[in-house]
Design an enzyme around this catalytic site. Sequence first.
Site, short mmCIF file in Angstrom:
data_model
loop_
_atom_site.label_atom_id
_atom_site.label_comp_id
_atom_site.label_asym_id
_atom_site.label_seq_id
_atom_site.Cartn_x
_atom_site.Cartn_y
_atom_site.Cartn_z
N CYS A 184 -4.98 -33.87 -6.56
CA CYS A 184 -6.21 -33.05 -6.55
C CYS A 184 -7.41 -33.97 -6.69
O CYS A 184 -7.38 -34.92 -7.47
CB CYS A 184 -6.18 -32.07 -7.74
SG CYS A 184 -7.61 -30.95 -7.76
N GLU A 198 4.62 -29.77 -5.77
CA GLU A 198 5.31 -29.06 -6.85
C GLU A 198 5.10 -27.56 -6.75
O GLU A 198 4.01 -27.08 -6.46
CB GLU A 198 4.83 -29.57 -8.20
CG GLU A 198 5.47 -30.90 -8.52
CD GLU A 198 4.91 -31.53 -9.76
OE1 GLU A 198 5.52 -31.42 -10.83
OE2 GLU A 198 3.83 -32.13 -9.66
N CYS A 219 -6.91 -31.61 -17.28
CA CYS A 219 -5.79 -31.31 -16.36
C CYS A 219 -5.04 -32.57 -15.96
O CYS A 219 -5.65 -33.57 -15.55
CB CYS A 219 -6.33 -30.62 -15.11
SG CYS A 219 -5.05 -30.23 -13.91
N CYS A 244 0.49 -24.51 -16.55
CA CYS A 244 -0.82 -24.78 -15.94
C CYS A 244 -1.31 -26.16 -16.33
O CYS A 244 -1.31 -26.52 -17.50
CB CYS A 244 -1.87 -23.80 -16.46
SG CYS A 244 -1.57 -22.11 -16.06
N CYS A 280 4.29 -19.94 -8.02
CA CYS A 280 3.03 -20.67 -8.11
C CYS A 280 3.15 -21.89 -7.18
O CYS A 280 3.99 -22.75 -7.41
CB CYS A 280 2.82 -21.10 -9.57
SG CYS A 280 1.39 -22.15 -9.81
N CYS A 310 -11.10 -32.43 -13.39
CA CYS A 310 -11.15 -31.63 -14.61
C CYS A 310 -10.50 -32.44 -15.74
O CYS A 310 -9.37 -32.92 -15.60
CB CYS A 310 -10.44 -30.29 -14.42
SG CYS A 310 -11.16 -29.32 -13.07
N1 SAH Z 1 -7.90 -26.07 -8.76
C1 SAH Z 1 -7.74 -24.65 -8.96
C2 SAH Z 1 -6.28 -24.25 -9.00
C3 SAH Z 1 -5.52 -24.71 -10.23
S1 SAH Z 1 -5.09 -23.30 -11.11
C4 SAH Z 1 -8.49 -24.22 -10.21
O1 SAH Z 1 -8.98 -25.09 -10.93
O2 SAH Z 1 -8.64 -23.03 -10.43
C5 SAH Z 1 -4.64 -23.97 -12.61
C6 SAH Z 1 -5.35 -23.35 -13.80
O3 SAH Z 1 -4.88 -24.06 -14.94
C7 SAH Z 1 -6.86 -23.52 -13.75
O4 SAH Z 1 -7.49 -22.40 -14.30
C8 SAH Z 1 -7.07 -24.71 -14.69
O5 SAH Z 1 -8.34 -24.67 -15.29
C9 SAH Z 1 -5.98 -24.53 -15.69
N2 SAH Z 1 -5.55 -25.77 -16.36
C10 SAH Z 1 -5.67 -27.02 -15.91
N3 SAH Z 1 -5.15 -27.88 -16.80
C11 SAH Z 1 -4.69 -27.16 -17.83
C12 SAH Z 1 -4.01 -27.46 -19.05
N4 SAH Z 1 -3.68 -28.71 -19.35
N5 SAH Z 1 -3.67 -26.44 -19.86
C13 SAH Z 1 -3.95 -25.18 -19.52
N6 SAH Z 1 -4.56 -24.81 -18.39
C14 SAH Z 1 -4.94 -25.80 -17.55
#
Ligand code: SAH
Length: 367
Positions: free
Chosen positions: A120, A100, A127, A352, A113, A124
């Site tokens: 992944c 994506e 996410c 995100c 992006c 987390c």
């Molecule tokens: N794996 C890397 C790259 C992903 S960047 C990382 O974790 O940094 C995506 C960003 O979105 C990260 O900062 C993550 O913490 C954030 N993120 C993940 N799930 C989210 C959500 N449901 N709402 C808002 N931000 C989220």
Amino acid sequence: MTTMREMTEEKNHLTGFSNEELAEFTLEIGEPKYRAKQIFKGLHERRLQNFDEMTDLPKALREKLNETATASVLRVESHYVSTDGTRRFLMKTHDNFPVETVFIPTENRDTICFSSQSGCPLKCDFCLTAKLGLLRNLTAGEIVEQIIIVLNDVYGVGEETPHGTNLVAMGAGEPFLNFENLIKALGIMADENGLFIVANRVTVSTAGIVPKIYEFAKLEKRPNLAISLSAPTDELRDKLMPINKRWNIEELLRAAKEVQKTLRRGERFTFEYVLLGGVNDSDKHARALAELLSKYDLQKVKINLIPHNSAEPLEYHPPEFEQVERFKKILESKNVSAYVRRPRGRDIYAACGQLAAKDSPNLIQKV
Ligand code: SAH
């Protein structure tokens, strides 16, 4: 760094070849070396995904290329457009894994992006991509091709890439767990005979793969870095981001300090903090966060506050608007710059943490 040249179903995926690899390849197929540069320009400067369109090459060479190589391994399966103009592309690899990519237009510059992995492996808790698990690492060619597909869709094939387009490695996946392919792809995209998107227009976001942060700090042409922190204590971060059990906050911030030593003039690096209502968004958390940064002398970083983007089956929700503002003000009162990231493309699962190969409304194209 030496990397393996990329093959897809027996064909060389030239989009993922460095200049040197392309030179070697053209020699192997019995062509003079200068053809390599022409092919590189065709693939990256003109963003052609089909050798037949490279009409500056002799027909016999185009045929040879069609037999041994490919310029396209991703297919766009669906394409969504948000009411705010954000576009989400759901693509599939040749072996059917989802990829994506999101196009985010803003007034002065556009951002793409991209994903570094399909799915992944990190878990987390907030996410949606995490729910897919790791499907596989993307190749350098698959990373570059995502950007080519988006640029072609938005600006048209053969049209120049607008100066100022930014890239963020913030799509699906943990970029630092696919480090070699990521760095190779960024090198290809920075080339002045190609997309010419140089390192300081690129931001890579990591959940905290500490040894790779040290490696990253040593890179000669380093992109910008963002670190996803999201909690001021190990107790809470262990729960939200289990990678913290492998490398805790202390180890993470020590590595961050190493990057801080290498900052370019005017560059600041970013910590991302996903705000989860009732979980990590209290005044106490804000103060603890400011204290943590000051303990490591990292006050000069900037904090991007990301109100949680909800999606089934995630159980979290964003804080009330007022609490987001309070959190930001507390940080600012302690001299920490904080910005609230405006959610983009929530209605099409493009924001995100929402990338999980989902179907959504506002479909404009399904192939
Ligand atoms: N794996 C890397 C790259 C992903 S960047 C990382 O974790 O940094 C995506 C960003 O979105 C990260 O900062 C993550 O913490 C954030 N993120 C993940 N799930 C989210 C959500 N449901 N709402 C808002 N931000 C989220």
